[in-house]
Design a protein around this motif. Structure first.
Motif, PDB file in Angstrom:
ATOM      1  N   ILE A   7      -4.479   5.158  -8.854  1.00 58.69           N
ATOM      2  CA  ILE A   7      -4.777   6.419  -7.562  1.00 58.69           C
ATOM      3  C   ILE A   7      -4.664   5.484  -6.351  1.00 58.69           C
ATOM      4  CG2 ILE A   7      -5.768   7.823  -6.800  1.00 58.69           C
ATOM      5  CD1 ILE A   7      -6.691   8.670  -9.876  1.00 58.69           C
ATOM      6  N   GLY A   8      -3.588   5.143  -5.310  1.00 58.77           N
ATOM      7  CA  GLY A   8      -3.647   4.184  -4.484  1.00 58.77           C
ATOM      8  C   GLY A   8      -2.609   2.905  -5.171  1.00 58.77           C
ATOM      9  N   GLY A   9      -1.489   3.285  -5.195  1.00 62.32           N
ATOM     10  CA  GLY A   9      -0.683   2.590  -6.043  1.00 62.32           C
ATOM     11  C   GLY A   9      -0.116   1.335  -4.752  1.00 62.32           C
ATOM     12  N   THR A  10       0.056   1.793  -3.633  1.00 63.82           N
ATOM     13  CA  THR A  10       0.569   0.136  -2.665  1.00 63.82           C
ATOM     14  C   THR A  10      -1.017  -0.647  -2.028  1.00 63.82           C
ATOM     15  OG1 THR A  10      -0.406   2.060  -1.225  1.00 63.82           O
ATOM     16  CG2 THR A  10       2.081   1.143  -2.807  1.00 63.82           C
ATOM     17  N   SER A  11      -2.146  -0.582  -2.655  1.00 62.85           N
ATOM     18  CA  SER A  11      -3.268  -0.577  -2.827  1.00 62.85           C
ATOM     19  C   SER A  11      -3.074  -2.642  -3.491  1.00 62.85           C
ATOM     20  CB  SER A  11      -4.934  -0.973  -3.444  1.00 62.85           C
ATOM     21  OG  SER A  11      -5.568  -1.710  -3.962  1.00 62.85           O
ATOM     22  N   ASP A  12      -3.945  -4.038  -2.354  1.00 56.70           N
ATOM     23  CA  ASP A  12      -3.514  -4.762  -2.878  1.00 56.70           C
ATOM     24  C   ASP A  12      -4.363  -5.019  -3.911  1.00 56.70           C
ATOM     25  OD1 ASP A  12      -1.703  -5.404  -0.679  1.00 56.70           O
ATOM     26  OD2 ASP A  12      -3.623  -6.697   0.890  1.00 56.70           O
ATOM     27  N   ILE A  13      -5.533  -4.983  -3.647  1.00 57.64           N
ATOM     28  CA  ILE A  13      -6.507  -4.924  -5.031  1.00 57.64           C
ATOM     29  C   ILE A  13      -5.544  -4.556  -5.774  1.00 57.64           C
ATOM     30  CG2 ILE A  13      -8.696  -4.978  -6.162  1.00 57.64           C
ATOM     31  CD1 ILE A  13     -10.085  -4.854  -3.314  1.00 57.64           C
ATOM     32  N   ARG A  33       0.906   7.706  -1.647  1.00 67.03           N
ATOM     33  CA  ARG A  33       1.504   8.339  -0.620  1.00 67.03           C
ATOM     34  C   ARG A  33       2.809   7.406  -0.027  1.00 67.03           C
ATOM     35  NH1 ARG A  33      -2.424   8.355   4.626  1.00 67.03           N
ATOM     36  NH2 ARG A  33      -2.926   5.713   4.324  1.00 67.03           N
ATOM     37  N   ASP A  34       2.925   6.307  -0.181  1.00 64.49           N
ATOM     38  CA  ASP A  34       4.053   6.002  -0.440  1.00 64.49           C
ATOM     39  C   ASP A  34       5.185   5.347  -0.994  1.00 64.49           C
ATOM     40  OD1 ASP A  34       6.342   4.661   1.317  1.00 64.49           O
ATOM     41  OD2 ASP A  34       4.850   3.396   2.641  1.00 64.49           O
ATOM     42  N   VAL A  35       5.678   6.509  -1.979  1.00 62.43           N
ATOM     43  CA  VAL A  35       6.464   6.673  -3.014  1.00 62.43           C
ATOM     44  C   VAL A  35       7.659   5.223  -2.597  1.00 62.43           C
ATOM     45  CG1 VAL A  35       7.966   8.197  -2.758  1.00 62.43           C
ATOM     46  CG2 VAL A  35       6.629   7.835  -4.494  1.00 62.43           C
ATOM     47  N   ALA A  57       4.214  10.494  -6.301  1.00 60.84           N
ATOM     48  CA  ALA A  57       3.922  10.933  -4.604  1.00 60.84           C
ATOM     49  C   ALA A  57       2.663  11.233  -5.260  1.00 60.84           C
ATOM     50  CB  ALA A  57       5.543  11.405  -4.432  1.00 60.84           C
ATOM     51  N   LEU A  58       1.455  10.805  -3.893  1.00 57.07           N
ATOM     52  CA  LEU A  58       0.372  11.333  -4.362  1.00 57.07           C
ATOM     53  C   LEU A  58      -0.088  10.862  -2.841  1.00 57.07           C
ATOM     54  CD1 LEU A  58      -2.059  13.085  -5.557  1.00 57.07           C
ATOM     55  CD2 LEU A  58      -3.252  11.399  -6.277  1.00 57.07           C
ATOM     56  N   ASP A  59      -0.829  12.152  -2.188  1.00 54.91           N
ATOM     57  CA  ASP A  59      -1.206  11.341  -0.792  1.00 54.91           C
ATOM     58  C   ASP A  59      -2.560  12.453  -1.582  1.00 54.91           C
ATOM     59  OD1 ASP A  59      -3.586  12.473   1.181  1.00 54.91           O
ATOM     60  OD2 ASP A  59      -1.933  12.293   2.645  1.00 54.91           O
ATOM     61  N   VAL A  60      -4.084  11.428  -1.950  1.00 58.20           N
ATOM     62  CA  VAL A  60      -5.252  12.118  -2.378  1.00 58.20           C
ATOM     63  C   VAL A  60      -6.060  12.820  -1.938  1.00 58.20           C
ATOM     64  CG1 VAL A  60      -5.168   9.760  -4.062  1.00 58.20           C
ATOM     65  CG2 VAL A  60      -6.448   9.906  -1.701  1.00 58.20           C
ATOM     66  N   ARG A  61      -5.548  12.781  -0.498  1.00 58.99           N
ATOM     67  CA  ARG A  61      -5.928  14.366   0.433  1.00 58.99           C
ATOM     68  C   ARG A  61      -5.633  15.688   0.170  1.00 58.99           C
ATOM     69  NH1 ARG A  61      -6.789  13.964   6.411  1.00 58.99           N
ATOM     70  NH2 ARG A  61      -8.479  14.848   6.357  1.00 58.99           N
ATOM     71  N   PRO A 179     -16.419  -5.137  -4.677  1.00 59.70           N
ATOM     72  CA  PRO A 179     -16.332  -6.596  -4.443  1.00 59.70           C
ATOM     73  C   PRO A 179     -16.720  -7.542  -3.312  1.00 59.70           C
ATOM     74  CG  PRO A 179     -15.108  -4.838  -3.943  1.00 59.70           C
ATOM     75  CD  PRO A 179     -16.423  -4.632  -4.152  1.00 59.70           C
ATOM     76  N   GLY A 180     -17.373  -7.076  -2.373  1.00 62.21           N
ATOM     77  CA  GLY A 180     -17.444  -7.920  -1.397  1.00 62.21           C
ATOM     78  C   GLY A 180     -16.796  -8.163  -0.562  1.00 62.21           C
ATOM     79  N   PHE A 181     -16.666  -9.456  -0.086  1.00 59.00           N
ATOM     80  CA  PHE A 181     -14.970  -9.398   1.172  1.00 59.00           C
ATOM     81  C   PHE A 181     -13.943  -9.688   0.321  1.00 59.00           C
ATOM     82  CE2 PHE A 181     -19.038 -10.828   3.925  1.00 59.00           C
ATOM     83  CZ  PHE A 181     -18.687  -9.763   4.457  1.00 59.00           C
ATOM     84  N   MET A 186      -6.697  -3.899   4.360  1.00 60.00           N
ATOM     85  CA  MET A 186      -7.508  -3.766   5.013  1.00 60.00           C
ATOM     86  C   MET A 186      -8.180  -4.360   5.959  1.00 60.00           C
ATOM     87  SD  MET A 186     -10.532  -1.091   2.764  1.00 60.00           S
ATOM     88  CE  MET A 186      -9.943  -0.006   2.104  1.00 60.00           C
ATOM     89  N   THR A 187      -8.602  -5.842   5.389  1.00 64.61           N
ATOM     90  CA  THR A 187      -9.256  -6.936   6.418  1.00 64.61           C
ATOM     91  C   THR A 187      -8.604  -7.064   6.690  1.00 64.61           C
ATOM     92  OG1 THR A 187      -9.630  -7.738   3.700  1.00 64.61           O
ATOM     93  CG2 THR A 187     -11.128  -6.755   4.286  1.00 64.61           C
ATOM     94  N   ALA A 188      -7.619  -7.465   7.083  1.00 67.03           N
ATOM     95  CA  ALA A 188      -6.458  -8.686   8.062  1.00 67.03           C
ATOM     96  C   ALA A 188      -7.302  -8.441   8.943  1.00 67.03           C
ATOM     97  CB  ALA A 188      -5.273  -8.141   7.752  1.00 67.03           C
TER      98      ALA A 188
END
Ligand SMILES: NC(=O)c1ccc[n+]([C@@H]2O[C@H](COP(=O)([O-])OP(=O)(O)OC[C@H]3O[C@@H](n4cnc5c(N)ncnc54)[C@H](OP(=O)(O)O)[C@@H]3O)[C@@H](O)[C@H]2O)c1
Length: 242
Positions: A7-13, A33-35, A57-61, A179-181, A186-188
């Motif tokens: 869930i959050g299928g484009t997250s780097d982690i 959400r960005d299928v 496709a899923l927007d978790v909101r 995970p710390g940093f 997200m942190t770029a």
């Protein structure tokens, strides 16, 4: 082998975790959400590891759509990873009702609700599965620079601790990764201290090892367990100055 749902299928982690499990032949479902971007990641998994992988496709909101998705997946996944998150500028959301609603929904309400629904399904169907929530050390203590985000993550930690107790007898394990940093999109924009910063692959290895060993509870990369302990023990007067 049952699937891993991200869930959050484009997250780097999250995608690093999905790759780590796909490598051993596990099918993957990427909910994002960005299928289009998630489908590109799924195609990469199919190509590299020869596993069934698809994007949905899923927007978790949209909580109802999220519940429909987790109840509709057949068969029930064995591993569910919630890697959705939104780290806004604190000043931009501080008193903005829509910003506040979004930071709480994306970082707390949606991952907690969807993992809880999957946990119940696993328990009812006898799947001794694993729920993995991406929390944050920002949830250990309120900080002036990000207290809405931190409060939402603290809520997620508490929800996962309760869920862990609830599902213990059913054999469903619940991991909360702090995970710390981590160097991701997200942190770029942030200057992160190199010696305290992990890569998404470092976190994926940690999660893979913990799931394989059937671990439950909070999970930290080195040396964040110690950092987190110190942060929680610091007297408020000192914490304010650090
Ligand atoms: N990076 C760090 O240093 C760090 C530290 C501690 C904790 N974390 C946590 O780790 C998790 C993964 O973060 P990351 O570093 O991999 O960052 P990331 O690549 O930016 O991943 C965040 C993911 O959340 C998704 N998302 C946001 N709002 C959404 C919504 N309404 N519906 C569906 N998906 C939504 C994003 O999708 P879009 O691409 O569509 O926006 C993105 O895939 C997050 O929970 C984050 O809070 C990260």
């Amino acid at each position: 082998m049952r699937s891993l749902l991200l869930i959050g299928g484009t997250s780097d982690i999250g995608t690093a975790i999905a790759r780590r499990f796909a490598r051993e032949g596990r099918p993957v479902v990427l909910a994002a959400r960005d299928v289009g971007e998630a489908e590109a990641a799924a195609a990469d998994l199919r190509h590299r590891f020869g596993v069934p992988a698809r994007a949905v496709a899923l927007d978790v909101r949209d909580l109802e759509a999220g519940l429909e998705l987790v109840h509709g997946l057949e068969p029930c996944p064995e591993i569910a990873v919630a890697a959705v998150g939104w780290l806004p500028e604190q000043a931009a959301v501080r008193e903005d009702p829509e910003g506040v609603r979004r930071v709480v929904e994306v970082n707390f309400t949606a991952p907690a609700l969807l993992l809880a629904a999957l946990g119940r399904r696993m328990a009812e169907e006898g799947v001794r599965g694993h729920l993995v929530a991406l929390g944050s050390v920002a949830g250990d203590r309120g900080r002036a620079s990000n207290w809405w985000y931190g409060a939402a993550k603290a809520g997620l930690h508490a929800a996962m601790e309760g869920l862990r107790q609830e599902l213990l007898d059913a054999g469903v394990r619940v991991l909360t990764v702090r995970p710390g940093f981590v160097r991701t999109k997200m942190t770029a924009h942030l200057a992160l201290p190199p010696f305290l910063t992990s890569t998404p692959e470092d976190i994926a290895r940690l999660v893979h090892r913990a799931v394989t060993k059937g671990r439950s509870g909070p999970l930290y990369p080195f040396p964040w367990r110690l950092v987190s302990l110190l942060v929680r023990l610091l007297p408020a007067s000192l914490a304010r100055r650090i």
